[in-house]
Design an enzyme around this catalytic site. Structure first.
Site, PDB file in Angstrom:
ATOM      1  N   ASP A  26      58.892   9.263 -46.583  1.00  0.00           N
ATOM      2  CA  ASP A  26      57.940  10.371 -46.523  1.00  0.00           C
ATOM      3  C   ASP A  26      56.600   9.932 -47.091  1.00  0.00           C
ATOM      4  O   ASP A  26      56.430   9.824 -48.308  1.00  0.00           O
ATOM      5  CB  ASP A  26      58.512  11.563 -47.317  1.00  0.00           C
ATOM      6  N   ASP A  46      57.998  24.668 -45.852  1.00  0.00           N
ATOM      7  CA  ASP A  46      57.660  23.382 -46.445  1.00  0.00           C
ATOM      8  C   ASP A  46      56.391  23.608 -47.264  1.00  0.00           C
ATOM      9  O   ASP A  46      55.308  23.766 -46.709  1.00  0.00           O
ATOM     10  CB  ASP A  46      57.432  22.355 -45.332  1.00  0.00           C
TER      11      ASP A  46
HETATM   12  P1  ADP Z   1      51.688  16.321 -47.783  1.00  0.00           P
HETATM   13  O1  ADP Z   1      53.147  16.062 -47.644  1.00  0.00           O
HETATM   14  O2  ADP Z   1      51.081  15.640 -48.951  1.00  0.00           O
HETATM   15  O3  ADP Z   1      51.359  17.769 -47.726  1.00  0.00           O
HETATM   16  P2  ADP Z   1      51.198  15.572 -45.028  1.00  0.00           P
HETATM   17  O4  ADP Z   1      52.567  15.154 -44.729  1.00  0.00           O
HETATM   18  O5  ADP Z   1      50.701  16.797 -44.385  1.00  0.00           O
HETATM   19  O6  ADP Z   1      50.927  15.620 -46.591  1.00  0.00           O
HETATM   20  O7  ADP Z   1      50.249  14.367 -44.616  1.00  0.00           O
HETATM   21  C1  ADP Z   1      48.865  14.420 -44.714  1.00  0.00           C
HETATM   22  C2  ADP Z   1      48.313  13.037 -44.459  1.00  0.00           C
HETATM   23  O8  ADP Z   1      48.635  12.617 -43.129  1.00  0.00           O
HETATM   24  C3  ADP Z   1      46.809  12.945 -44.597  1.00  0.00           C
HETATM   25  O9  ADP Z   1      46.474  11.835 -45.376  1.00  0.00           O
HETATM   26  C4  ADP Z   1      46.357  12.741 -43.170  1.00  0.00           C
HETATM   27  O10 ADP Z   1      45.151  11.983 -43.100  1.00  0.00           O
HETATM   28  C5  ADP Z   1      47.512  11.984 -42.578  1.00  0.00           C
HETATM   29  N1  ADP Z   1      47.520  12.061 -41.119  1.00  0.00           N
HETATM   30  C6  ADP Z   1      47.605  13.160 -40.351  1.00  0.00           C
HETATM   31  N2  ADP Z   1      47.508  12.845 -39.040  1.00  0.00           N
HETATM   32  C7  ADP Z   1      47.344  11.499 -38.982  1.00  0.00           C
HETATM   33  C8  ADP Z   1      47.178  10.559 -37.913  1.00  0.00           C
HETATM   34  N3  ADP Z   1      47.131  10.962 -36.637  1.00  0.00           N
HETATM   35  N4  ADP Z   1      47.056   9.255 -38.237  1.00  0.00           N
HETATM   36  C9  ADP Z   1      47.085   8.853 -39.516  1.00  0.00           C
HETATM   37  N5  ADP Z   1      47.223   9.682 -40.555  1.00  0.00           N
HETATM   38  C10 ADP Z   1      47.360  10.994 -40.300  1.00  0.00           C
HETATM   39 MG    MG Z   2      54.913  16.811 -46.864  1.00  0.00          MG
END
Ligand code: ADP
Ligand code: MG
Length: 621
Positions: free
Chosen positions: A207, A25
């Site tokens: 998503d 991913d």
């Molecule tokens: P991307 O798909 O853009 O790479 P992710 O799916 O990894 O991103 O998501 C990252 C986001 O998820 C960040 O904004 C992070 O703050 C949020 N996030 C991660 N854990 C938590 C949580 N426990 N509660 C709320 N938001 C969260």
């Molecule tokens: Mg992602």
């Protein structure tokens, strides 16, 4: 039939005979790699036990670093620390203006229309930056799986156009990966939940990541996914929730955003994110910024969040309309992305779709897991039926956990050689040693299985219960030789196994142990569940006893104090019974009832830590 013997730990088994296939991913904020091992798809951790690799690349004086290491330079060396490069993939220089002011980098033109980013190590293309991330994941997978990778499935957003897809493939090639195929992220998520096995229907994949929101409407027919509609917002994600919290803090502190330095701006955003994530598990969180401090609770946070969630729902409705369906037609909603951990997001989606969204798989890992499942199929590994019996483990191998339960680490019929690691933790506060009891067999209780070996891990740092991370690795080599090692992850303390001679089982014994496990399966499952709940209840009771002793009188009024005691009595009484469900319900009730007490204790802890210091003492840290 191979006989299981115990060898000294640390011996690596022969390379795996199955194809080493991974799912990747490649995310805007975070990236992960997963693989199917022993029939189980899961993400692979790095040496520190971290599964998530931040999609950050730092071009430093000493060299290029990726992930957590690179992240450390985000503030001090912003221009050479590339984040969110996925947004630039397959884009021309002329597209950059439409991406908004999010990219602070020094862009330079190139002959190929591809934007290049100026760094101290020269100009780099987004494809090269992505290749660094992919290479880092590939190295991790190669080490974990014990050899060169045969191929990978890499996920991309469903809306990626040809040039964005091509750029992703180029990055993979540059990283030395053989790409079986690219897979749409929403499809991967649906595959992770096994929805491709489940017939027909309309599936929505919601998503909400760090910087983007994607909604996809998929139709599944005869095991084939069709993307009916996609939608979303490329400038809406977890970051906006951080921003909203930061804005709230500035308003509370009476600070005008325009007076902030770049550094302060980054700082308050990080504080906003920390607060937001804390509110996923707590009702309130202490926040501070530049001398100001305050408390943010769920209610005002939800109000901030709702405005953003409303925007996702509007896009959701639009996508449904484009697909020609209504909310009531949805069979399943799959939740993807770290931001779907927010309880408010989950409940709003449940209200909208009139059904609970699927959240049981970690929303950070679900896409990688689905990709790994696809990769496994494409590599030709899925030959469950014609597995050679001689090449499999005849009986499951596992460990004793609290309550005398058998935790299987390597399952029966897993092809060998195999290496599997699992993390365990301590049961008591301050626990510094752990007994590792290795068992063989299919039954749920260790007393019904066969003991193979026993050794101790000492020198675990004294931490609160559940604080230490102990990784136990089982390795079975091609000859059926078993090695077990245990390592405490934060200190790197490793155990030395005390080898006991083992006696091989005859085929008849194996047959008998298997037959026993089948005939007792239902009984076993029930007693396992009961024991698990009893252990859980004991854990809660112990924690409450300790908390009451330490802070009960100081933090609770008389009525509250009596009520906690009554709760504890009732939990104890229920725990003595043999109704696992009743114990579960009672644990939930008492946890809920004592939440406020826990919150007060936490706040007090923070106040204690701060008392006697001036705020200045903390600013530098
Ligand atoms: P991307 O798909 O853009 O790479 P992710 O799916 O990894 O991103 O998501 C990252 C986001 O998820 C960040 O904004 C992070 O703050 C949020 N996030 C991660 N854990 C938590 C949580 N426990 N509660 C709320 N938001 C969260
Ligand atoms: Mg992602």
């Amino acid at each position: 039939m191979a006989l299981l013997q115990i060898s000294e730990p640390g011996q690596t088994p022969e390379p795996h005979q199955r194809k080493r296939a991974v799912g990747i991913d490649l995310g805007t904020t975070n990236s992960l790699v997963a693989s199917v091992r022993s029939g189980n798809a899961d993400t692979l951790p790095d040496h520190q036990g971290e599964h998530i690799l931040p999609s950050v690349v730092h071009y430093g004086e000493q060299g290029v670093t990726v992930g957590q290491q690179a992240e450390q330079h985000m503030i001090s060396d912003a221009l050479d620390t590339i984040v969110s490069v996925k947004r630039l993939m397959g884009r021309g220089l002329h597209d950059l203006s439409t991406l908004g002011g999010v990219m602070p980098y020094r862009f330079v033109e190139s002959e190929s229309q591809m934007p290049l980013i100026e760094t101290r190590r020269g100009a780099v293309s987004p494809v090269e930056v992505s290749a660094e991330i992919l290479r880092s994941l590939a190295v991790r997978a190669t080490e974990t799986l014990g050899g060169e990778l045969d191929g990978a499935v890499i996920t991309v957003p469903a809306y990626f156009d040809e040039s964005q897809r091509q750029a992703t493939k180029d990055a993979a090639k540059l990283a030395g990966l053989n790409v079986y195929r690219l897979l749409n992220e929403p499809t991967a998520a649906a595959v992770a939940y096994g929805l491709d096995q489940g017939g027909e229907g309309l599936i929505a994949v919601y998503d909400l990541g760090g910087g983007t929101f994607d909604i996809s409407i998929l139709r599944l027919q005869k095991g084939v996914f069709e993307v009916l509609a996609t939608g979303g917002d490329t400038a809406l994600g977890g970051d906006d929730f951080d921003k909203a919290v930061a804005g709230w803090m500035l308003a509370q502190a009476g600070v005008n955003e325009s007076t902030l330095t770049n550094e302060q701006h980054r700082q308050i955003m990080l504080e906003g994110r920390r607060a937001k994530e804390a509110l996923t598990d707590h009702e309130s969180v202490d926040v501070s910024f530049n001398g100001w401090s305050g408390v943010l609770t769920t209610q005002p946070f939800n109000a901030l969040a709702d405005e953003l969630i409303d925007r996702t729902l509007r896009a959701f409705k639009r996508a449904l309309r484009d697909a020609g369906f209504k909310a009531k037609d949805i069979e399943a909603v799959v939740m993807v992305g770290g931001s779907t951990r927010m309880p408010r997001v989950r409940s709003r989606i449940a209200d909208f779709a009139k059904k609970q969204p699927l959240t049981s798989i970690d929303p950070d890992r679900v896409v990688a897991v689905g990709a790994a499942l696809q990769a496994d199929v494409l590599a030709g590994n899925k030959s469950g039926d014609d597995m050679l019996l001689l090449d499999v483990i005849p009986l499951s191998l596992g460990l004793e956990t609290m309550g005398g339960l058998m935790e299987k680490v390597v399952h029966r019929n897993t092809t060998i050689p195999v290496a599997r690691a699992q993390e365990f933790t301590t049961y008591k506060d301050g626990q510094t040693a752990m007994a590792i009891n290795v068992f063989q067999g299919e039954r749920e209780l260790i007393k019904d299985n066969r003991s193979l070996a026993r050794f101790e891990l000492r020198g675990i740092p004294a931490l609160p219960a559940g604080g230490a991370k102990i990784r136990v690795t089982f390795q079975v080599d091609a000859d059926g030789l078993l090695g077990v090692s245990a390592e405490e992850m934060s200190t790197g303390v490793k155990s030395s196994i005390q080898v006991k001679p083992s006696y091989g089982l005859t085929d008849d014994e194996i047959a008998r142990m298997l037959k026993d496990s089948y005939s007792h399966a239902v009984d076993d499952r029930n007693s396992r569940r009961l024991l698990e709940q009893q252990v859980e209840a004991d854990r809660l009771l112990e924690a409450l006893v300790a908390a009451m002793q330490a802070d009960g009188e100081a933090l609770l009024n008389e009525e509250e104090y009596r009520s906690v005691l009554a709760d504890m009595e009732q939990l104890k009484a229920t725990r003595q019974g043999d109704d696992a469900d009743a114990i579960t319900r009672e644990i939930e009730r008492v946890s809920k009832a004592t939440e406020e007490f826990a919150a007060r204790r936490m706040n007090q802890g923070i106040r204690k830590a701060l008392s006697g210091h001036s705020i200045d003492d903390f600013e530098e840290s």
